[in-house]
Enzyme design. Structure first.
Site, mmCIF file in Angstrom:
data_model
loop_
_atom_site.group_PDB
_atom_site.id
_atom_site.type_symbol
_atom_site.label_atom_id
_atom_site.label_comp_id
_atom_site.label_asym_id
_atom_site.label_seq_id
_atom_site.Cartn_x
_atom_site.Cartn_y
_atom_site.Cartn_z
ATOM 1 N N ARG A 51 0.811 -1.213 0.000
ATOM 2 C CA ARG A 51 0.000 0.000 0.000
ATOM 3 C C ARG A 51 0.849 1.271 0.000
ATOM 4 N NH1 ARG A 51 -3.204 -1.631 5.235
ATOM 5 N NH2 ARG A 51 -1.024 -2.034 5.668
ATOM 6 N N ASP A 177 5.294 -24.228 2.328
ATOM 7 C CA ASP A 177 5.839 -24.590 3.638
ATOM 8 C C ASP A 177 7.340 -24.709 3.404
ATOM 9 O OD1 ASP A 177 6.902 -25.849 5.848
ATOM 10 O OD2 ASP A 177 5.109 -27.036 6.227
ATOM 11 N N HIS A 178 8.097 -23.724 3.896
ATOM 12 C CA HIS A 178 9.499 -23.670 3.480
ATOM 13 C C HIS A 178 10.304 -24.866 3.979
ATOM 14 C CE1 HIS A 178 9.881 -21.669 7.404
ATOM 15 N NE2 HIS A 178 11.114 -22.091 7.391
ATOM 16 N N LYS A 182 13.742 -27.577 1.921
ATOM 17 C CA LYS A 182 15.104 -27.818 2.405
ATOM 18 C C LYS A 182 15.720 -29.011 1.684
ATOM 19 C CE LYS A 182 14.602 -25.735 6.906
ATOM 20 N NZ LYS A 182 15.657 -24.737 6.720
ATOM 21 N N HIS A 240 4.582 -27.560 9.670
ATOM 22 C CA HIS A 240 5.942 -28.067 9.448
ATOM 23 C C HIS A 240 6.152 -29.484 9.983
ATOM 24 C CE1 HIS A 240 6.670 -24.022 8.321
ATOM 25 N NE2 HIS A 240 6.810 -23.525 9.528
ATOM 26 N N LYS A 331 9.923 -22.691 21.419
ATOM 27 C CA LYS A 331 10.726 -21.472 21.338
ATOM 28 C C LYS A 331 11.512 -21.321 22.626
ATOM 29 C CE LYS A 331 8.120 -19.077 17.919
ATOM 30 N NZ LYS A 331 9.093 -19.319 16.860
HETATM 31 P P1 NAP Z 1 4.946 -7.655 7.470
HETATM 32 O O1 NAP Z 1 6.386 -7.388 7.742
HETATM 33 O O2 NAP Z 1 3.914 -7.100 8.374
HETATM 34 O O3 NAP Z 1 4.643 -7.157 5.995
HETATM 35 C C1 NAP Z 1 3.354 -7.128 5.450
HETATM 36 C C2 NAP Z 1 3.439 -6.558 4.046
HETATM 37 O O4 NAP Z 1 2.133 -6.556 3.479
HETATM 38 C C3 NAP Z 1 3.952 -5.139 3.976
HETATM 39 O O5 NAP Z 1 4.724 -4.997 2.806
HETATM 40 C C4 NAP Z 1 2.668 -4.319 3.864
HETATM 41 O O6 NAP Z 1 2.976 -3.083 3.282
HETATM 42 C C5 NAP Z 1 1.840 -5.248 2.965
HETATM 43 N N1 NAP Z 1 0.387 -5.089 3.058
HETATM 44 C C6 NAP Z 1 -0.370 -5.097 4.177
HETATM 45 N N2 NAP Z 1 -1.667 -4.928 3.865
HETATM 46 C C7 NAP Z 1 -1.733 -4.810 2.515
HETATM 47 C C8 NAP Z 1 -2.780 -4.609 1.595
HETATM 48 N N3 NAP Z 1 -4.054 -4.476 1.992
HETATM 49 N N4 NAP Z 1 -2.492 -4.561 0.276
HETATM 50 C C9 NAP Z 1 -1.213 -4.671 -0.148
HETATM 51 N N5 NAP Z 1 -0.174 -4.859 0.686
HETATM 52 C C10 NAP Z 1 -0.422 -4.932 2.001
HETATM 53 O O7 NAP Z 1 4.655 -9.233 7.399
HETATM 54 P P2 NAP Z 1 5.693 -10.396 7.071
HETATM 55 O O8 NAP Z 1 6.371 -10.798 8.329
HETATM 56 O O9 NAP Z 1 6.525 -10.022 5.900
HETATM 57 O O10 NAP Z 1 4.701 -11.595 6.712
HETATM 58 C C11 NAP Z 1 4.020 -11.658 5.478
HETATM 59 C C12 NAP Z 1 3.271 -12.990 5.398
HETATM 60 O O11 NAP Z 1 4.218 -14.056 5.464
HETATM 61 C C13 NAP Z 1 2.310 -13.239 6.557
HETATM 62 O O12 NAP Z 1 1.208 -13.985 6.082
HETATM 63 C C14 NAP Z 1 3.124 -14.084 7.530
HETATM 64 O O13 NAP Z 1 2.289 -14.884 8.336
HETATM 65 C C15 NAP Z 1 3.918 -14.916 6.555
HETATM 66 N N6 NAP Z 1 5.172 -15.426 7.111
HETATM 67 C C16 NAP Z 1 6.126 -14.564 7.553
HETATM 68 C C17 NAP Z 1 7.319 -15.071 8.063
HETATM 69 C C18 NAP Z 1 8.423 -14.167 8.522
HETATM 70 O O14 NAP Z 1 9.474 -14.692 8.910
HETATM 71 N N7 NAP Z 1 8.270 -12.863 8.486
HETATM 72 C C19 NAP Z 1 7.531 -16.463 8.126
HETATM 73 C C20 NAP Z 1 6.526 -17.315 7.645
HETATM 74 C C21 NAP Z 1 5.362 -16.780 7.139
HETATM 75 P P3 NAP Z 1 2.003 -1.792 3.404
HETATM 76 O O15 NAP Z 1 1.716 -1.617 4.859
HETATM 77 O O16 NAP Z 1 2.785 -0.689 2.784
HETATM 78 O O17 NAP Z 1 0.799 -2.132 2.619
#
Ligand code: NAP
Length: 484
Positions: A51, A177-178, A182, A240, A331
């Site tokens: 966004r 599922d990463h 692996k 996982h 954890k």
């Molecule tokens: P994050 O850091 O909160 O990032 C979310 C992203 O989504 C931001 O780029 C945000 O940017 C964008 N966003 C939010 N609402 C939006 C909308 N309505 N339209 C378009 N873009 C939107 O989250 P994250 O940690 O990267 O995680 C992302 C996904 O991966 C989640 O489903 C999480 O459960 C999954 N995941 C994450 C990890 C990890 O290690 N981080 C591991 C496994 C799975 P704006 O606010 O600018 O829109």
């Protein structure tokens, strides 16, 4: 060793959530590394979408910073980073809004493979799927990659599956599922089904039990809001650990092909028993060694969410009847260590007498931090002094056995993203698999809720609650020590 890279056609990959944590730490570095290996042909594009109003120029600067931080040595080459960034663009799109879609469409090449990575919160998944369809961005060769969590329980997973199915065929949906990306996880299949040695022994007659451990040293600080509603059961076991269990326990698929493999995994989940409450230990870490308690990390002094689970389950089928599977994850444990251990039975009779002690073959599959497979075999300790037995490892550490490959071992995300581009769903979960996993997990969680179960405390950086050890001891077994 000569690395054999299968070429791909030019593709467009749009990362929704392109400014988020996962994109910066994993997705963009993975794409960069594939680019460096020559797997991003001219004409391919990476488009970040979120966004926030950002110019493509400003986004390239953030990508370049993320690569320096997370892409390792390859990113020290400024020219290479700059070259990769020439493939990168950014569009401001709100998945729930109207703006930005036509700008996004204008960047994509009609007829190319097109993948949309849903790296946004799960609450946005279905709006995003709908937005893509409604704004005409979905072609025959379009795929979506959906991050975890895929639902919160069976009902929400079913709802999400049916929403996605309104806009995409199952063959276009890649539930990632990463762990499945692996190297060692795939090697597990190579070891099982590429050798004559193991498969005849791979059953209850020869295997005493199997342990699957995914231990982390990190706590939940920073992700407290999400974790508090999830807990270890939903966050780790339902996906996982269940996937690892499936790969260990499944029957040989007829081919190494998506539906053949996924059919066999599904049968394993459906054969799992209902876990008895006394076969599960839940834990929650308390403050120790400078680390805050779980309850402080999530800012909820009464939290009943588990940061640790250990459980014993059975796969009720001909192959596994009588062989327990022990699963453990948590954890703030004493080590970061993900591994599977297959413990074989004792020999039926020891010709060396009781003084030789107890020796068992163990196949240990290390997933994290170092990937490799070790088989313990019993031999005579060298030298005089009678027949003293000792267990020594037959080590299949990839780096040593195969030598360093030109590009190193690809990260799980690299492999999985390229599988999406190639259209190979073998390592991605199918709708029915995800639902079956929730159908198994839900009653366990509902039981805790109904009983008001409170997790057992354990010290941060310990091996978890004592009850997890006791559960094993009751079965005259022990957890394999965490590799510190
Ligand atoms: P994050 O850091 O909160 O990032 C979310 C992203 O989504 C931001 O780029 C945000 O940017 C964008 N966003 C939010 N609402 C939006 C909308 N309505 N339209 C378009 N873009 C939107 O989250 P994250 O940690 O990267 O995680 C992302 C996904 O991966 C989640 O489903 C999480 O459960 C999954 N995941 C994450 C990890 C990890 O290690 N981080 C591991 C496994 C799975 P704006 O606010 O600018 O829109």
């Amino acid at each position: 060793m000569v690395s054999r890279i299968i070429p791909v056609e030019p593709f467009d990959l749009v990362v929704f959530g392109g400014t988020g944590d996962l994109a910066r730490r994993k997705i963009l570095p993975a794409l960069f590394r594939r680019f460096c290996s020559g797997q991003m042909p001219d004409g391919s594009k990476v488009v970040g979408a979120a966004r926030s109003a950002l110019s493509s120029e400003a986004y390239r600067a953030t990508v370049s910073t993320a690569l320096k931080e997370f892409a390792g040595e390859l990113a020290l080459d400024d020219a290479q980073v700059a070259e990769f960034c020439e493939h990168v663009d950014y569009v401001a799109v709100d998945a729930r809004g109207e703006g930005g879609w036509s700008e996004l469409a204008a960047l994509l090449t009609p007829g190319s493979v097109r993948a949309f990575y849903f790296s946004v919160g799960p609450g946005v998944f279905s709006d995003l799927a709908k937005g893509l369809k409604r704004h005409g961005l979905v072609e025959d060769d379009t795929r979506i990659v959906v991050e975890k969590p895929f639902g919160h329980d069976l009902e929400s997973a079913q709802a999400l599956n049916s929403e996605l199915a309104q806009y995409f065929d199952e063959g276009q949906i890649y539930r990632i599922d990463h762990y499945l990306g692996k190297e060692t996880v795939q090697n597990l299949m190579a070891v099982r089904f590429g050798n004559m040695l193991f498969e005849p022994l791979w059953n209850a007659q020869y295997i005493d039990h199997i342990q699957i451990t995914v231990a982390e040293t990190v706590g939940v600080a920073g992700r407290g809001d999400y974790y508090e509603k999830s807990g270890a059961m939903r966050d780790m076991v339902q996906n996982h650990l269940m996937q690892l269990l499936c790969l260990i326990a499944m029957e040989p698929p007829a081919q190494f092909e998506p539906d053949a493999v996924r059919d066999e995994k599904l049968k394993v989940i459906r054969a799992l028993d209902n876990v008895q409450p006394h076969h599960i230990v839940r834990g929650q870490y308390t403050a120790a060694d400078g680390a805050a308690a779980y309850r402080e990390d999530v800012d909820n002094a009464r939290s009943k969410t588990e940061s640790f689970v250990a459980l014993k389950c059975q796969v009720n089928n001909w192959r596994w009847a009588g062989t327990p599977f022990y699963l453990r994850t948590g954890k703030r444990l004493s080590a970061r260590d993900s591994e599977i251990t297959v413990v074989f039975k004792d020999t039926p009779h020891s010709i060396f007498g009781p003084e030789a002690g107890r020796h068992r073959n163990e196949l240990n599959i290390q997933l994290q931090p170092n990937e490799g497979i070790t088989l313990n075999v019993t031999i005579k300790e060298p030298g005089p002094g009678g027949m003293r037995l000792v267990d020594v490892p037959l080590d299949m550490s990839f780096a040593e056995a195969l030598g360093p490959s030109a590009e190193g071992t690809p990260d799980a995300y690299e492999r999985l993203i390229m599988d999406v581009i190639r259209g190979n769903q073998t390592l991605f979960m199918r709708d029915d698999e995800v639902e079956a996993a929730w159908a198994w997990t839900d009653p366990i969680i509902r039981g805790w809720e109904a009983r008001g179960d409170v997790p057992k405390p354990y010290d941060a950086f310990s091996d978890g609650p004592d009850d997890a050890e006791l559960m094993m001891r009751r079965d005259a077994r022990a957890w394999r020590g965490l590799d510190k």
